[in-house]
Write a protein that holds these residues in place. Structure first.
Motif, PDB file in Angstrom:
ATOM      1  N   LEU A  35     -10.732  33.510   4.284  1.00 46.25           N
ATOM      2  CA  LEU A  35     -10.744  32.016   4.771  1.00 46.25           C
ATOM      3  C   LEU A  35      -9.993  32.207   6.393  1.00 46.25           C
ATOM      4  O   LEU A  35     -10.415  31.205   6.774  1.00 46.25           O
ATOM      5  CB  LEU A  35      -9.844  31.117   3.699  1.00 46.25           C
ATOM      6  N   ASP A  36      -9.581  32.996   6.246  1.00 45.19           N
ATOM      7  CA  ASP A  36      -9.193  33.304   7.776  1.00 45.19           C
ATOM      8  C   ASP A  36     -10.153  33.929   8.695  1.00 45.19           C
ATOM      9  O   ASP A  36     -10.257  34.362   9.948  1.00 45.19           O
ATOM     10  CB  ASP A  36      -8.500  34.133   7.910  1.00 45.19           C
ATOM     11  N   LEU A  37     -11.421  34.069   8.109  1.00 49.02           N
ATOM     12  CA  LEU A  37     -12.495  34.940   8.821  1.00 49.02           C
ATOM     13  C   LEU A  37     -13.608  33.998   8.967  1.00 49.02           C
ATOM     14  O   LEU A  37     -13.797  34.094   7.932  1.00 49.02           O
ATOM     15  CB  LEU A  37     -12.577  35.757   7.594  1.00 49.02           C
ATOM     16  N   GLU A  96     -19.517  31.858   7.385  1.00 48.80           N
ATOM     17  CA  GLU A  96     -20.540  32.027   7.703  1.00 48.80           C
ATOM     18  C   GLU A  96     -21.391  32.618   6.304  1.00 48.80           C
ATOM     19  O   GLU A  96     -22.357  31.826   6.086  1.00 48.80           O
ATOM     20  CB  GLU A  96     -21.052  32.736   8.775  1.00 48.80           C
ATOM     21  N   TYR A  97     -21.106  33.671   5.625  1.00 48.00           N
ATOM     22  CA  TYR A  97     -21.555  34.452   4.364  1.00 48.00           C
ATOM     23  C   TYR A  97     -21.757  33.470   3.425  1.00 48.00           C
ATOM     24  O   TYR A  97     -22.740  32.931   2.867  1.00 48.00           O
ATOM     25  CB  TYR A  97     -21.079  35.102   4.069  1.00 48.00           C
ATOM     26  N   LYS A 148     -24.360  30.435   4.440  1.00 49.68           N
ATOM     27  CA  LYS A 148     -25.084  30.963   4.433  1.00 49.68           C
ATOM     28  C   LYS A 148     -26.260  31.511   2.746  1.00 49.68           C
ATOM     29  O   LYS A 148     -27.909  31.101   2.707  1.00 49.68           O
ATOM     30  CB  LYS A 148     -25.727  32.552   4.476  1.00 49.68           C
ATOM     31  N   ILE A 149     -25.189  32.023   2.055  1.00 50.78           N
ATOM     32  CA  ILE A 149     -25.980  31.733   0.562  1.00 50.78           C
ATOM     33  C   ILE A 149     -26.082  29.883  -0.335  1.00 50.78           C
ATOM     34  O   ILE A 149     -27.196  29.853  -0.777  1.00 50.78           O
ATOM     35  CB  ILE A 149     -25.152  32.382  -0.372  1.00 50.78           C
ATOM     36  N   SER A 150     -25.698  29.202   0.469  1.00 47.45           N
ATOM     37  CA  SER A 150     -25.137  28.022   0.056  1.00 47.45           C
ATOM     38  C   SER A 150     -26.708  27.947   0.351  1.00 47.45           C
ATOM     39  O   SER A 150     -27.611  26.896  -0.339  1.00 47.45           O
ATOM     40  CB  SER A 150     -24.089  27.072   0.756  1.00 47.45           C
ATOM     41  N   SER A 151     -27.312  27.759   1.949  1.00 45.47           N
ATOM     42  CA  SER A 151     -28.454  27.563   2.318  1.00 45.47           C
ATOM     43  C   SER A 151     -29.940  27.769   1.784  1.00 45.47           C
ATOM     44  O   SER A 151     -30.515  27.198   1.531  1.00 45.47           O
ATOM     45  CB  SER A 151     -28.664  27.773   3.247  1.00 45.47           C
TER      46      SER A 151
END
Length: 186
Positions: free
Chosen positions: A81-83, A88-89, A92-95
């Motif tokens: 959660l600190d990255l 973004e990943y 991305k997979i959610s989208s």
């Protein structure tokens, strides 16, 4: 179409909870080691080739499932959660699913370190995750990762209507799966 992302630190029980959730729903389990362990037969996961191949396999599976007539997919993931790149990943997979009229559900698991160290050696984990069978290395990775990354969220950090955080230190996998199913009406 549903995408349930179960995330949390190593050995918290993501795969085992995912297995139980798959048993009580019509959802398919895609735990993160399905691709890691496949690629590890050829390239170390930490290498650029290993990461690229894992990413490609996952991307293709997500895209095909999102377009399919399956009810949904359970995906497990260690989210640092600190990255920013991990945020973004997840986006991305959610989208991929949201762009195909799907709904994304976020399930965060947390458990005490002593419990996670015990789970790291569990028969089910070792059966389904060949790269974790070197217990000393796996335990070292677990302990090193928590020194360098934050693997559980702060209060109110995850802003989603479809989010639940569960401390599963003293819960069985089927208990946690039932909470997830009932919370999201899966």
């Amino acid at each position: 179409m549903k995408l349930i992302i179960i995330f949390g630190p190593q050995a918290v029980g993501k795969m085992t909870v995912g297995q139980s959730l798959a048993e009580i729903t019509n959802l398919k389990l895609f735990h993160n080691h399905m691709t890691i362990d496949l690629v590890s037969n050829f390239f170390d996961y930490g290498s650029s080739s290993g990461k690229r191949l894992v990413g490609l396999f996952r991307q293709e599976i997500f895209e095909e499932v999102a377009k399919s007539d399956l009810e949904g997919l359970i995906f497990t993931f260690v989210w640092a959660l600190d990255l920013a790149e991990d945020w973004e990943y997840v986006k991305k997979i959610s989208s991929i699913f949201e762009n195909n009229n799907g709904t994304v559900y976020l399930v965060e698991l947390e458990a005490g370190l002593e419990e996670r160290l015990n789970r790291n050696k569990s028969d089910n984990r070792l059966l389904h995750k060949p790269t974790k069978r070197d217990i000393a290395r796996s335990e070292h990775d677990l302990l090193e990762t928590i020194k360098h990354h934050r693997l559980n969220s702060h209060p109110n950090e995850i802003q989603s209507d479809n989010y639940v955080k569960i401390n599963n230190t003293n819960l069985t996998p089927i208990d946690v799966a039932t909470i997830i199913r009932d919370t999201f009406k899966l």
